[in-house]
Enzyme design. Sequence first.
Site, PDB file in Angstrom:
ATOM      1  N   ASP A   9       0.809  -1.221   0.000  1.00  0.00           N
ATOM      2  CA  ASP A   9       0.000   0.000   0.000  1.00  0.00           C
ATOM      3  C   ASP A   9       0.841   1.269   0.000  1.00  0.00           C
ATOM      4  O   ASP A   9       0.438   2.295   0.566  1.00  0.00           O
ATOM      5  CB  ASP A   9      -0.979   0.012   1.195  1.00  0.00           C
ATOM      6  N   LYS A  39       1.843   2.021  -5.142  1.00  0.00           N
ATOM      7  CA  LYS A  39       2.391   1.427  -6.370  1.00  0.00           C
ATOM      8  C   LYS A  39       1.477   1.683  -7.569  1.00  0.00           C
ATOM      9  O   LYS A  39       1.933   2.013  -8.657  1.00  0.00           O
ATOM     10  CB  LYS A  39       2.580  -0.099  -6.192  1.00  0.00           C
ATOM     11  N   GLY A  68      -4.468  -4.430  -3.756  1.00  0.00           N
ATOM     12  CA  GLY A  68      -5.494  -3.425  -4.012  1.00  0.00           C
ATOM     13  C   GLY A  68      -4.778  -2.159  -4.414  1.00  0.00           C
ATOM     14  O   GLY A  68      -4.061  -1.574  -3.617  1.00  0.00           O
ATOM     15  N   HIS A  69      -4.885  -1.784  -5.680  1.00  0.00           N
ATOM     16  CA  HIS A  69      -4.144  -0.637  -6.192  1.00  0.00           C
ATOM     17  C   HIS A  69      -5.137   0.435  -6.640  1.00  0.00           C
ATOM     18  O   HIS A  69      -5.967   0.184  -7.517  1.00  0.00           O
ATOM     19  CB  HIS A  69      -3.231  -1.067  -7.348  1.00  0.00           C
ATOM     20  N   GLN A  93       2.001  -6.107  -3.137  1.00  0.00           N
ATOM     21  CA  GLN A  93       2.483  -6.210  -1.755  1.00  0.00           C
ATOM     22  C   GLN A  93       3.758  -5.363  -1.573  1.00  0.00           C
ATOM     23  O   GLN A  93       3.974  -4.432  -2.328  1.00  0.00           O
ATOM     24  CB  GLN A  93       2.738  -7.674  -1.354  1.00  0.00           C
TER      25      GLN A  93
HETATM   26  P1  GDP Z   1      -0.733   0.234  -3.568  1.00  0.00           P
HETATM   27  O1  GDP Z   1      -1.317  -1.025  -3.032  1.00  0.00           O
HETATM   28  O2  GDP Z   1       0.745   0.331  -3.306  1.00  0.00           O
HETATM   29  O3  GDP Z   1      -1.063   0.494  -5.001  1.00  0.00           O
HETATM   30  O4  GDP Z   1      -1.377   1.395  -2.712  1.00  0.00           O
HETATM   31  P2  GDP Z   1      -2.953   1.558  -2.371  1.00  0.00           P
HETATM   32  O5  GDP Z   1      -3.625   2.047  -3.598  1.00  0.00           O
HETATM   33  O6  GDP Z   1      -3.472   0.360  -1.691  1.00  0.00           O
HETATM   34  O7  GDP Z   1      -2.875   2.669  -1.240  1.00  0.00           O
HETATM   35  C1  GDP Z   1      -2.309   3.923  -1.481  1.00  0.00           C
HETATM   36  C2  GDP Z   1      -3.408   4.989  -1.250  1.00  0.00           C
HETATM   37  O8  GDP Z   1      -2.799   6.266  -1.187  1.00  0.00           O
HETATM   38  C3  GDP Z   1      -4.398   5.066  -2.389  1.00  0.00           C
HETATM   39  O9  GDP Z   1      -5.648   5.403  -1.872  1.00  0.00           O
HETATM   40  C4  GDP Z   1      -3.861   6.177  -3.270  1.00  0.00           C
HETATM   41  O10 GDP Z   1      -4.885   6.855  -4.003  1.00  0.00           O
HETATM   42  C5  GDP Z   1      -3.269   7.098  -2.238  1.00  0.00           C
HETATM   43  N1  GDP Z   1      -2.090   7.862  -2.663  1.00  0.00           N
HETATM   44  C6  GDP Z   1      -1.104   7.512  -3.536  1.00  0.00           C
HETATM   45  N2  GDP Z   1      -0.152   8.467  -3.566  1.00  0.00           N
HETATM   46  C7  GDP Z   1      -0.553   9.435  -2.714  1.00  0.00           C
HETATM   47  C8  GDP Z   1       0.020  10.690  -2.295  1.00  0.00           C
HETATM   48  O11 GDP Z   1       1.101  11.066  -2.706  1.00  0.00           O
HETATM   49  N3  GDP Z   1      -0.691  11.415  -1.375  1.00  0.00           N
HETATM   50  C9  GDP Z   1      -1.875  10.993  -0.869  1.00  0.00           C
HETATM   51  N4  GDP Z   1      -2.474  11.756   0.040  1.00  0.00           N
HETATM   52  N5  GDP Z   1      -2.441   9.814  -1.234  1.00  0.00           N
HETATM   53  C10 GDP Z   1      -1.778   9.063  -2.140  1.00  0.00           C
HETATM   54  P1  IMO Z   2      -0.904  -4.249  -2.168  1.00  0.00           P
HETATM   55  O1  IMO Z   2      -0.466  -4.783  -3.514  1.00  0.00           O
HETATM   56  C1  IMO Z   2      -0.911  -4.669   2.154  1.00  0.00           C
HETATM   57  C2  IMO Z   2      -0.920  -8.739   3.756  1.00  0.00           C
HETATM   58  C3  IMO Z   2      -2.164  -9.185   4.494  1.00  0.00           C
HETATM   59  C4  IMO Z   2      -1.545 -10.148   5.500  1.00  0.00           C
HETATM   60  C5  IMO Z   2      -0.437 -10.811   4.690  1.00  0.00           C
HETATM   61  C6  IMO Z   2      -0.817 -12.169   4.103  1.00  0.00           C
HETATM   62  O2  IMO Z   2      -2.196  -3.531  -2.208  1.00  0.00           O
HETATM   63  O3  IMO Z   2       0.203  -3.456  -1.553  1.00  0.00           O
HETATM   64  P2  IMO Z   2      -2.338 -12.892   2.046  1.00  0.00           P
HETATM   65  O4  IMO Z   2      -3.795 -12.668   1.773  1.00  0.00           O
HETATM   66  O5  IMO Z   2      -1.431 -12.326   1.009  1.00  0.00           O
HETATM   67  O6  IMO Z   2      -1.996 -14.311   2.361  1.00  0.00           O
HETATM   68  O7  IMO Z   2      -2.058 -12.078   3.424  1.00  0.00           O
HETATM   69  O8  IMO Z   2      -0.116  -9.917   3.645  1.00  0.00           O
HETATM   70  N1  IMO Z   2      -1.154  -8.243   2.389  1.00  0.00           N
HETATM   71  C7  IMO Z   2      -1.103  -6.946   2.048  1.00  0.00           C
HETATM   72  N2  IMO Z   2      -0.922  -5.848   2.823  1.00  0.00           N
HETATM   73  N3  IMO Z   2      -1.034  -4.547   0.821  1.00  0.00           N
HETATM   74  C8  IMO Z   2      -1.181  -5.632   0.034  1.00  0.00           C
HETATM   75  O9  IMO Z   2      -1.182  -5.576  -1.309  1.00  0.00           O
HETATM   76  C9  IMO Z   2      -1.269  -6.905   0.647  1.00  0.00           C
HETATM   77  N4  IMO Z   2      -1.439  -8.160   0.199  1.00  0.00           N
HETATM   78  C10 IMO Z   2      -1.351  -8.962   1.253  1.00  0.00           C
HETATM   79  O10 IMO Z   2      -2.808  -8.105   5.121  1.00  0.00           O
HETATM   80  O11 IMO Z   2      -0.934  -9.422   6.529  1.00  0.00           O
HETATM   81 MG    MG Z   3      -2.865  -1.664  -1.800  1.00  0.00          MG
END
Ligand code: GDP
Ligand code: IMO
Ligand code: MG
Length: 431
Positions: free
Chosen positions: A13, A16, A40-41, A225
């Site tokens: 999170d 990415k 979850g992106h 991840q």
């Molecule tokens: P990922 O799993 O690495 O793709 O990240 P996620 O999408 O799960 O979580 C990142 C969250 O931060 C998302 O809701 C993005 O829209 C948000 N985000 C990404 N870059 C920025 C930033 O520079 N500032 C803020 N405030 N939010 C951001």
């Molecule tokens: P993105 O791509 C954050 C965590 C779960 C748990 C552990 C194992 O959005 O960054 P799993 O279901 O993979 O067997 O769970 O890994 N986990 C993540 N945490 N971002 C993710 O993906 C994750 N994918 C798995 O919360 O701790």
């Molecule tokens: Mg994510």
Amino acid sequence: MANVVVVGAQWGDEGKGKIVDWLSERADVICRFQGGHNAGHTLVIDGKVYKLHALPSGVVRGGKLSVIGNGVVLDPWHLLTEIETITAQGVEITPETLMIAENTPLILPFHGELDRAREEAASKGTKIGTTGRGIGPCYEDKVGRRAIRVADLADAATLEARVDRALQHHDPLRRGLGIEPIDRDALIAQLQEIAPRILQYAAPVWKVLNEKRKAGRRILFEGAQGALLDIDFGTYPFVTSSNVIAGQAATGVGIGPGAIDYVLGIVKAYTTRVGEGPFPTELHDEDGQRLGERGHEFGTTTGRKRRCGWFDAALVRQTCATSGVNGISLTKLDVLDGFDTLKICVGYELDGARLDYLPTATDAQARCVPIYEEMEGWAESTEGARSWADLPANAIKYVRRVEELIECPVALLSTSPERDDTILVTDPFAD
Ligand code: GDP
Ligand code: IMO
Ligand code: MG
């Protein structure tokens, strides 16, 4: 540089999805190489929000080839639903723009059931806090040589034999957990029903990518991840079930490691984690709450509240090393606006000794006490900043200190969820 790998450098999170979408303008092909729909992106483009789990984040741009590599575990029903959702948002997905490796293992309903049943049965301290999506059980089947792969959907006899082999292993396991046996015929029928819709995207990805590479096409690899969830280098056993670090990009699609020209680590300006496991800089106070609220730290996949803490430079230095990171994208700097003081972890104290890395043993990880350095915060807003000139002096000082401590330069800086609120310092694709 022709080919760039994007990896999460913390516990996932990091942002990415936003960065992959931004960079995909410069790429011809965007590939997922590990993980599954546990990812979850989130992408935000002119206020419109796209949430991707199994599909590569490049799909939204259009005109690019998106690839799901063999290193991924794929839930075919989830994929079809995600394609429907994204298509309804105006994105076109066709067999010309999406390709799935024929050797990709399939996540089946019993994988999710097993994942959730194990978590429910786990005693305190052994629960992983998985996403419940069957990721671990599917990778177990892959390594156990009993997975059902995309190519198996093409032939009825092979599919039946593969299902029987999987059931031989799973039914006794289910019995032990008090779950009813799998309905073999219903499962085969379900798989046969979706087979044509999945097979239309199936291809020998290794071959296509090697041809693209020879033709000088630019490939962007999208990690899911983060390195601290890596099965080997993460905070084991509180990890996911795949290799997450950059080396996996090669095996997860079938290209040589020499094809990787640049590794971009995605690093959040503070730290978050979802699920169980050690987290040395975790905050249980107002600062932690403030990070969670300002950063909207709720999981994209499960909606769970993310644990929040200060930036841990020791950990990121470590993950930059294991992935050979050339430059980082520092994200969510704006979330730090308004703090009087910011803390950065520079190492740990364990049993009276100072460590500059996180030790491997779980109990030692849990006992590590962070050693902090303090920095003055900034009152001004950095939200939406698109150039260094827009950043307050103390924010620049923070970024520079992060670079020094992790021993890696900032290539990109992100200041909001919006695609274009991004500052380019060094283009990872530039030669
Ligand atoms: P990922 O799993 O690495 O793709 O990240 P996620 O999408 O799960 O979580 C990142 C969250 O931060 C998302 O809701 C993005 O829209 C948000 N985000 C990404 N870059 C920025 C930033 O520079 N500032 C803020 N405030 N939010 C951001
Ligand atoms: P993105 O791509 C954050 C965590 C779960 C748990 C552990 C194992 O959005 O960054 P799993 O279901 O993979 O067997 O769970 O890994 N986990 C993540 N945490 N971002 C993710 O993906 C994750 N994918 C798995 O919360 O701790
Ligand atoms: Mg994510």
